[in-house]
Design an enzyme around this catalytic site. Structure first.
Site, short mmCIF file in Angstrom:
data_model
loop_
_atom_site.label_atom_id
_atom_site.label_comp_id
_atom_site.label_asym_id
_atom_site.label_seq_id
_atom_site.Cartn_x
_atom_site.Cartn_y
_atom_site.Cartn_z
N LYS A 83 -90.47 -12.76 5.37
CA LYS A 83 -90.46 -11.35 5.00
C LYS A 83 -91.26 -11.09 3.72
O LYS A 83 -91.69 -9.97 3.47
CB LYS A 83 -89.01 -10.86 4.85
N SER A 113 -86.04 -15.76 6.77
CA SER A 113 -86.19 -14.66 5.81
C SER A 113 -87.39 -14.82 4.89
O SER A 113 -87.90 -13.83 4.36
CB SER A 113 -84.91 -14.51 4.99
N SER A 121 -82.76 -9.02 3.43
CA SER A 121 -83.36 -9.64 4.61
C SER A 121 -83.09 -8.84 5.87
O SER A 121 -82.79 -9.38 6.93
CB SER A 121 -82.82 -11.08 4.79
#
Length: 215
Positions: free
Chosen positions: A136, A133, A188
């Site tokens: 991101k 995550s 996420s």
């Protein structure tokens, strides 16, 4: 400094998202008799199992597509960044620190001071892990630079069916990029990431832009 200011702006945007109205996402229903327990014991990393390569893939999103080659691992530096103590693979805490919370399930992690950068505590800080995550944030930086947060898109079946974590995007749903950023950063959501990447030229072009930004 430009990158730092943009990261700060991204974090500030996230703080705003936390205090403004956004899309309603389904939440799990909790039983009144339910108790919170540790999902599993934190994996032991004292023997440095991921010093040179990451753990096995957990789903197809972590497996190279047919024809793709796995990049060779970077060499392990002789001296660990952060000093000898951060060269350890187990849990690293300062002298006199209280016990860690019992419900930490992450195999590796780092807790650092946002202002000074000082590492406060860590576990297997130099282990090789897939970005998961955290990558991101890199997508968010690219999206913030290229996309208008007020633009609306209609989600596709490909967005909705993206493998991995999801925020709940539905085929045919209408969303602003602002909402997609909420789903990307706060939950996420791989589905939100896919919808943003589609506007940036598709997955391959978006990854190339992310790599260029990282470089």
């Amino acid at each position: 400094m430009r990158t730092i200011s943009r990261v700060t702006a991204a974090l500030a945007t996230t703080a705003v998202l936390l205090t403004t109205a956004g899309p309603a996402f389904a939440q799990p229903i909790e039983s009144p008799t339910e108790t919170t327990t540790t999902p599993f014991a934190t994996p032991n990393t004292d023997d440095c199992p991921f010093a040179t390569s990451p753990p096995p893939a957990i789903d197809l999103s972590e497996v190279p597509a047919p024809g793709e080659t796995v990049p060779p691992p970077l060499p392990v530096p002789a001296d660990a960044v952060g000093g000898a103590k951060l060269g350890q693979c187990g849990t690293v805490t300062p002298d006199g620190a209280p016990p860690l919370p019992a419900d930490i399930s992450a195999t590796g992690w780092v807790l650092s001071d946002l202002d000074s950068g000082d590492v406060i505590a860590a576990k297997d800080p130099h282990g090789r892990y897939r970005p998961a995550s955290t990558i991101k944030i890199l997508l968010a930086l690219v999206a913030l630079e290229e996309l208008d947060l007020n633009t609306t898109i209609i989600a596709t079946a490909e967005d909705a069916n993206t493998e991995g974590s999801a925020v709940g995007i539905g085929k045919g749903g209408v969303y602003t990029n602002f909402q997609l950023m909420q789903g990307l950063v706060m939950a996420s959501g791989n589905d939100a990431a896919h919808a943003l990447a589609a506007q940036l030229g598709g997955d391959a072009r978006t990854v190339a832009k992310m790599n260029a930004e990282a470089q």
